[in-house]
Design an enzyme around this catalytic site. Structure first.
Site, PDB file in Angstrom:
ATOM      1  N   GLY A 172       0.847  -1.198   0.000  1.00 42.81           N
ATOM      2  CA  GLY A 172       0.000   0.000   0.000  1.00 42.81           C
ATOM      3  C   GLY A 172       0.873   1.236   0.000  1.00 42.81           C
ATOM      4  CB  ILE A 187       3.394   2.695   4.684  1.00 41.04           C
ATOM      5  CG1 ILE A 187       2.567   3.771   5.392  1.00 41.04           C
ATOM      6  CG2 ILE A 187       4.714   2.444   5.421  1.00 41.04           C
ATOM      7  CD1 ILE A 187       2.255   3.474   6.843  1.00 41.04           C
ATOM      8  CB  SER A 196       3.288  -0.963   5.578  1.00 44.59           C
ATOM      9  OG  SER A 196       3.829  -1.685   4.485  1.00 44.59           O
ATOM     10  CB  ALA A 214      -1.995  14.921   7.275  1.00 46.11           C
ATOM     11  CG  HIS A 219       4.535  26.980 -23.074  1.00 43.62           C
ATOM     12  ND1 HIS A 219       4.345  25.631 -23.243  1.00 43.62           N
ATOM     13  CD2 HIS A 219       5.626  27.312 -23.814  1.00 43.62           C
ATOM     14  CE1 HIS A 219       5.277  25.157 -24.066  1.00 43.62           C
ATOM     15  NE2 HIS A 219       6.068  26.162 -24.431  1.00 43.62           N
TER      16      HIS A 219
HETATM   17  P1  FAD Z   1      -2.298  11.623  14.644  1.00 50.99           P
HETATM   18  O1  FAD Z   1      -1.426  12.351  13.720  1.00 50.99           O
HETATM   19  O2  FAD Z   1      -2.088  10.169  14.815  1.00 50.99           O
HETATM   20  O3  FAD Z   1      -2.155  12.349  16.059  1.00 50.99           O
HETATM   21  C1  FAD Z   1      -2.790  11.891  17.198  1.00 50.99           C
HETATM   22  C2  FAD Z   1      -2.072  12.458  18.400  1.00 50.99           C
HETATM   23  O4  FAD Z   1      -2.857  12.204  19.558  1.00 50.99           O
HETATM   24  C3  FAD Z   1      -0.700  11.816  18.672  1.00 50.99           C
HETATM   25  O5  FAD Z   1       0.246  12.811  18.966  1.00 50.99           O
HETATM   26  C4  FAD Z   1      -0.954  10.944  19.892  1.00 50.99           C
HETATM   27  O6  FAD Z   1       0.192  10.816  20.718  1.00 50.99           O
HETATM   28  C5  FAD Z   1      -2.009  11.762  20.599  1.00 50.99           C
HETATM   29  N1  FAD Z   1      -2.827  10.998  21.525  1.00 50.99           N
HETATM   30  C6  FAD Z   1      -3.437   9.804  21.366  1.00 50.99           C
HETATM   31  N2  FAD Z   1      -4.175   9.489  22.438  1.00 50.99           N
HETATM   32  C7  FAD Z   1      -4.034  10.517  23.311  1.00 50.99           C
HETATM   33  C8  FAD Z   1      -4.561  10.787  24.586  1.00 50.99           C
HETATM   34  N3  FAD Z   1      -5.415   9.969  25.183  1.00 50.99           N
HETATM   35  N4  FAD Z   1      -4.169  11.929  25.196  1.00 50.99           N
HETATM   36  C9  FAD Z   1      -3.330  12.804  24.615  1.00 50.99           C
HETATM   37  N5  FAD Z   1      -2.811  12.600  23.389  1.00 50.99           N
HETATM   38  C10 FAD Z   1      -3.165  11.472  22.740  1.00 50.99           C
HETATM   39  N6  FAD Z   1      -1.083  11.509   5.331  1.00 50.99           N
HETATM   40  C11 FAD Z   1      -1.056  12.429   4.357  1.00 50.99           C
HETATM   41  O7  FAD Z   1      -2.042  13.136   4.158  1.00 50.99           O
HETATM   42  N7  FAD Z   1       0.057  12.613   3.577  1.00 50.99           N
HETATM   43  C12 FAD Z   1       1.168  11.865   3.750  1.00 50.99           C
HETATM   44  O8  FAD Z   1       2.155  12.049   3.033  1.00 50.99           O
HETATM   45  C13 FAD Z   1       1.164  10.881   4.763  1.00 50.99           C
HETATM   46  N8  FAD Z   1       2.252  10.125   4.961  1.00 50.99           N
HETATM   47  C14 FAD Z   1       2.233   9.205   5.970  1.00 50.99           C
HETATM   48  C15 FAD Z   1       3.355   8.406   6.132  1.00 50.99           C
HETATM   49  C16 FAD Z   1       3.380   7.449   7.113  1.00 50.99           C
HETATM   50  C17 FAD Z   1       4.593   6.599   7.284  1.00 50.99           C
HETATM   51  C18 FAD Z   1       2.243   7.294   7.975  1.00 50.99           C
HETATM   52  C19 FAD Z   1       2.251   6.293   9.093  1.00 50.99           C
HETATM   53  C20 FAD Z   1       1.121   8.080   7.815  1.00 50.99           C
HETATM   54  C21 FAD Z   1       1.106   9.036   6.795  1.00 50.99           C
HETATM   55  N9  FAD Z   1      -0.008   9.825   6.568  1.00 50.99           N
HETATM   56  C22 FAD Z   1      -0.005  10.736   5.560  1.00 50.99           C
HETATM   57  C23 FAD Z   1      -1.227   9.715   7.402  1.00 50.99           C
HETATM   58  C24 FAD Z   1      -1.238  10.829   8.464  1.00 50.99           C
HETATM   59  O9  FAD Z   1      -0.072  10.750   9.233  1.00 50.99           O
HETATM   60  C25 FAD Z   1      -2.467  10.686   9.342  1.00 50.99           C
HETATM   61  O10 FAD Z   1      -3.623  10.628   8.541  1.00 50.99           O
HETATM   62  C26 FAD Z   1      -2.581  11.869  10.282  1.00 50.99           C
HETATM   63  O11 FAD Z   1      -1.449  11.975  11.109  1.00 50.99           O
HETATM   64  C27 FAD Z   1      -3.837  11.746  11.151  1.00 50.99           C
HETATM   65  O12 FAD Z   1      -3.907  12.873  11.975  1.00 50.99           O
HETATM   66  P2  FAD Z   1      -4.656  12.822  13.379  1.00 50.99           P
HETATM   67  O13 FAD Z   1      -4.539  14.208  13.934  1.00 50.99           O
HETATM   68  O14 FAD Z   1      -5.988  12.238  13.218  1.00 50.99           O
HETATM   69  O15 FAD Z   1      -3.829  11.796  14.289  1.00 50.99           O
HETATM   70  P1  NAI Z   2      -2.620   0.814   3.101  1.00 51.43           P
HETATM   71  O1  NAI Z   2      -4.038   0.565   3.395  1.00 51.43           O
HETATM   72  O2  NAI Z   2      -2.246   1.892   2.164  1.00 51.43           O
HETATM   73  O3  NAI Z   2      -1.950  -0.505   2.539  1.00 51.43           O
HETATM   74  C1  NAI Z   2      -1.963  -1.702   3.244  1.00 51.43           C
HETATM   75  C2  NAI Z   2      -1.789  -2.820   2.251  1.00 51.43           C
HETATM   76  O4  NAI Z   2      -1.549  -4.004   2.971  1.00 51.43           O
HETATM   77  C3  NAI Z   2      -3.034  -3.048   1.414  1.00 51.43           C
HETATM   78  O5  NAI Z   2      -2.681  -3.098   0.054  1.00 51.43           O
HETATM   79  C4  NAI Z   2      -3.578  -4.351   1.933  1.00 51.43           C
HETATM   80  O6  NAI Z   2      -4.258  -5.104   0.961  1.00 51.43           O
HETATM   81  C5  NAI Z   2      -2.301  -5.044   2.370  1.00 51.43           C
HETATM   82  N1  NAI Z   2      -2.475  -6.079   3.375  1.00 51.43           N
HETATM   83  C6  NAI Z   2      -3.341  -6.088   4.425  1.00 51.43           C
HETATM   84  N2  NAI Z   2      -3.183  -7.228   5.139  1.00 51.43           N
HETATM   85  C7  NAI Z   2      -2.203  -7.941   4.531  1.00 51.43           C
HETATM   86  C8  NAI Z   2      -1.593  -9.188   4.808  1.00 51.43           C
HETATM   87  N3  NAI Z   2      -1.964  -9.941   5.840  1.00 51.43           N
HETATM   88  N4  NAI Z   2      -0.628  -9.618   3.973  1.00 51.43           N
HETATM   89  C9  NAI Z   2      -0.233  -8.875   2.912  1.00 51.43           C
HETATM   90  N5  NAI Z   2      -0.780  -7.682   2.605  1.00 51.43           N
HETATM   91  C10 NAI Z   2      -1.751  -7.216   3.413  1.00 51.43           C
HETATM   92  O7  NAI Z   2      -1.938   1.008   4.533  1.00 51.43           O
HETATM   93  P2  NAI Z   2      -0.467   1.448   4.935  1.00 51.43           P
HETATM   94  O8  NAI Z   2       0.445   1.418   3.770  1.00 51.43           O
HETATM   95  O9  NAI Z   2      -0.160   0.660   6.146  1.00 51.43           O
HETATM   96  O10 NAI Z   2      -0.685   2.938   5.345  1.00 51.43           O
HETATM   97  C11 NAI Z   2      -1.665   3.267   6.318  1.00 51.43           C
HETATM   98  C12 NAI Z   2      -2.356   4.532   5.962  1.00 51.43           C
HETATM   99  O11 NAI Z   2      -1.494   5.628   6.211  1.00 51.43           O
HETATM  100  C13 NAI Z   2      -2.711   4.671   4.488  1.00 51.43           C
HETATM  101  O12 NAI Z   2      -3.904   4.013   4.182  1.00 51.43           O
HETATM  102  C14 NAI Z   2      -2.868   6.142   4.371  1.00 51.43           C
HETATM  103  O13 NAI Z   2      -4.139   6.500   4.819  1.00 51.43           O
HETATM  104  C15 NAI Z   2      -1.812   6.661   5.307  1.00 51.43           C
HETATM  105  N6  NAI Z   2      -0.623   7.036   4.539  1.00 51.43           N
HETATM  106  C16 NAI Z   2      -0.745   8.021   3.614  1.00 51.43           C
HETATM  107  C17 NAI Z   2       0.322   8.399   2.852  1.00 51.43           C
HETATM  108  C18 NAI Z   2       0.135   9.437   1.823  1.00 51.43           C
HETATM  109  O14 NAI Z   2      -0.874  10.122   1.851  1.00 51.43           O
HETATM  110  N7  NAI Z   2       1.073   9.626   0.906  1.00 51.43           N
HETATM  111  C19 NAI Z   2       1.640   7.782   3.020  1.00 51.43           C
HETATM  112  C20 NAI Z   2       1.644   6.713   3.986  1.00 51.43           C
HETATM  113  C21 NAI Z   2       0.546   6.386   4.724  1.00 51.43           C
END
Ligand code: FAD
Ligand code: NAI
Length: 476
Positions: A193, A195, A280, A331, A455
């Site tokens: 997916g 990640i 992931s 995000a 352009h």
């Molecule tokens: P979070 O960012 O998870 O924040 C929640 C916060 O609440 C955390 O700081 C946590 O510690 C805190 N918290 C939890 N429970 C409590 C509690 N009880 N009391 C106090 N604090 C608490 N999205 C994009 O749009 N673009 C990207 O490029 C992108 N790349 C990503 C790459 C990776 C590797 C991953 C894992 C995710 C990525 N995402 C991306 C997804 C994005 O990070 C999340 O959708 C986003 O952070 C969600 O925001 P949120 O505020 O809902 O929660």
């Molecule tokens: P994902 O949902 O993008 O991908 C997970 C993948 O794992 C799917 O293709 C699914 O079919 C596969 N999968 C599930 N169970 C499996 C198994 N048992 N064996 C093999 N494959 C399996 O989730 P991912 O990559 O973990 O990221 C989580 C979320 O974080 C994303 O859905 C996205 O919302 C957010 N994210 C967003 C980014 C961005 O906006 N550029 C970058 C990274 C994360």
């Protein structure tokens, strides 16, 4: 309870959903507290959530560094640039990423101060509901906050493979995968997916042999099929080994290698040996430590906090936003909900249109889209017209030497209203903003086609794709 711990709004979580909600509510004149549990290496506060600490920001830092390395080692020669020897200092690359994360943490602390948001570091835990609203204890201190309005923005955590805990040294969630300090020789990734593709690309560019094992038979099924096909072709050409339709049977974490046992798409038993394994396979909503039971907060069967279209939970004054509720885990979706909820609390008309939330995958080529895919339109029986335009025919892309991919516009066959725009290619992440704006304004493909585009720019490919809906692209 001290009077100054009584607020109009308490936000739990300072990820992109929570910190933006807190700032917007404060801008609207409300007395706001935000409590966040994230700790940096020294145990201090690190507001910004998953996005800032182990998500969007650090992954984009590593993607950019590794892309620079790949350009230097593989593509600069095409421009006549000779580099006698190029090397990569992974420690330095990871340290740069850490600095960027810290700058973002500090930026949020600054924004809280500037806007008058009171920040508390610790886990926020519901204690009770009383006549004044809700009481929230900040764990690790004797602070108790009180407010009639609470926005829960506690985000999500990585989903582990059943029976295989993350140790973050060899079996890695996004957290450990963003902190690898030496290029692994063999990197396994379970889940192809977002990640898996982004972080798999980082380590492949730096020299790891990367294999992704994906359970689904289709590659990136949420993307438009034509886009996914092109992306798959490019990623495999670059050297990512992507196996689809596999079934993971078990993982052995022996001393010398991690062995992933699985059935391939032909049901033949296979073993993948690797030095590090990223798991992931999606993320789970995070409500741990929140003690929602104390106030009767309802979760759905998948553990998400139940909300309506306006992010209201069933409890008066309790809202939930971002990854902890339904909808895409992105995000900018969390931010949109944060702004909308803050505005609704302040008596305005907050609104989020989930249909125009863009998706971006920051690989090379980048993938970005908004709206419906062609397969969704077919399944819904909706009549549409499509226009596509390849970057190979775009002057700027040629000048950049980055001609892979295309833009595709889908429009209603009768009304010409845009239904979806998809791109795979250079800077697709930036190009999609025009399409989001157009769709948010209910534009037709003709609207994009009639607008003057500078352009030579990549954005001309979007315009040409829009012209293509009427079969009148000019440069192809
Ligand atoms: P979070 O960012 O998870 O924040 C929640 C916060 O609440 C955390 O700081 C946590 O510690 C805190 N918290 C939890 N429970 C409590 C509690 N009880 N009391 C106090 N604090 C608490 N999205 C994009 O749009 N673009 C990207 O490029 C992108 N790349 C990503 C790459 C990776 C590797 C991953 C894992 C995710 C990525 N995402 C991306 C997804 C994005 O990070 C999340 O959708 C986003 O952070 C969600 O925001 P949120 O505020 O809902 O929660
Ligand atoms: P994902 O949902 O993008 O991908 C997970 C993948 O794992 C799917 O293709 C699914 O079919 C596969 N999968 C599930 N169970 C499996 C198994 N048992 N064996 C093999 N494959 C399996 O989730 P991912 O990559 O973990 O990221 C989580 C979320 O974080 C994303 O859905 C996205 O919302 C957010 N994210 C967003 C980014 C961005 O906006 N550029 C970058 C990274 C994360």
């Amino acid at each position: 309870m001290a009077a100054d711990n009584t607020f109009d709004v308490v936000v739990i979580g300072a990820g992109p959903g929570g910190y933006i909600a807190a700032i917007r509510a404060a801008q609207l004149g409300l007395r706001v507290a935000c409590v966040d549990a994230w700790r940096n290496e020294k145990g201090g506060p690190a507001p910004g959530g998953t996005c800032t600490n182990v998500g969007c920001i650090p992954s984009k830092a590593l993607l950019h560094s590794s892309e620079n390395y790949e350009n230097a080692t593989r593509h600069f020669g095409d421009h006549g640039i000779r580099i006698e020897s190029a090397g990569i200092d992974v420690e330095k690359m990871v340290a740069r990423k850490a600095t960027i994360v810290r700058q973002n943490n500090e930026g949020i602390v600054y924004l809280f101060k500037k806007n008058g948001v009171t920040f508390f570091h610790g886990t926020g835990r519901f204690e009770a509901r009383d006549a004044d609203g809700y009481r929230i204890a900040v764990a690790g201190s004797d602070t108790v906050l009180s407010a009639p309005q609470v926005i829960v923005a506690t985000g999500s955590v990585a989903r582990p493979l059943p029976g295989l805990a993350f140790d973050e040294a060899r079996v890695l969630s996004n957290d450990g995968a963003l902190a690898i300090r030496q290029v692994p020789r063999r990197l396994g990734v379970i889940g192809a997916g977002v990640i898996g593709l982004e972080l798999g690309s980082v380590w492949r560019r730096l020299g790891a042999e990367v294999t992704l094992l994906e359970v689904l038979p289709a590659f990136l099924p949420a993307a438009d099929e034509q886009i996914a096909r092109e992306a798959f072709k490019q990623f495999t050409r670059q050297g990512l080994k992507i196996q689809l339709g596999v079934n993971i049977e078990g993982v052995d974490t022996g001393a010398d290698a991690i062995k992933v046992r699985y059935l391939d798409s032909n049901k033949a038993a296979q073993t993948l040996e690797c030095d590090k394994l990223i798991v992931s396979i999606g993320r789970l909503p995070n409500t741990e430590g929140l003690n929602g039971q104390a106030i009767g907060l309802k979760l759905d069967e998948r553990g998400f906090i139940e909300v309506d279209a306006d992010c209201r939970t069933g409890l008066p004054g309790i809202w939930a936003i971002g990854d902890v509720v339904r909808g895409p885990m992105l995000a900018h979706k969390a931010e949109e909900e944060g702004v909308a909820v803050a505005e609704t609390i302040a008596g305005q008309h907050g609104h989020v249109d989930l249909d125009t939330v863009p998706w971006v995958i920051y690989t090379a080529p980048e993938i970005a889209w908004v709206g419906r895919t062609e397969q969704q339109l077919k399944a819904a029986g909706q009549a549409y017209r499509a226009g596509t335009f390849p970057f190979a025919a775009n002057g700027r892309a040629r000048a950049m030497g980055d001609t892979v991919g295309f833009v595709k516009c889908l429009a209603d066959a009768q009304t010409d209203r845009l239904l979806g725009v998809h791109a795979v290619g250079p800077m697709a992440s930036e190009l999609i903003a025009e399409a989001v704006l157009a769709m948010a304004f209910g534009a037709s493909s003709e609207d994009i086609a009639r607008v003057c585009h500078a352009h030579p720019t990549l954005s001309e490919a979007t315009r040409e794709a829009a012209l293509g809906v009427e079969g009148r692209a000019l440069n192809i």
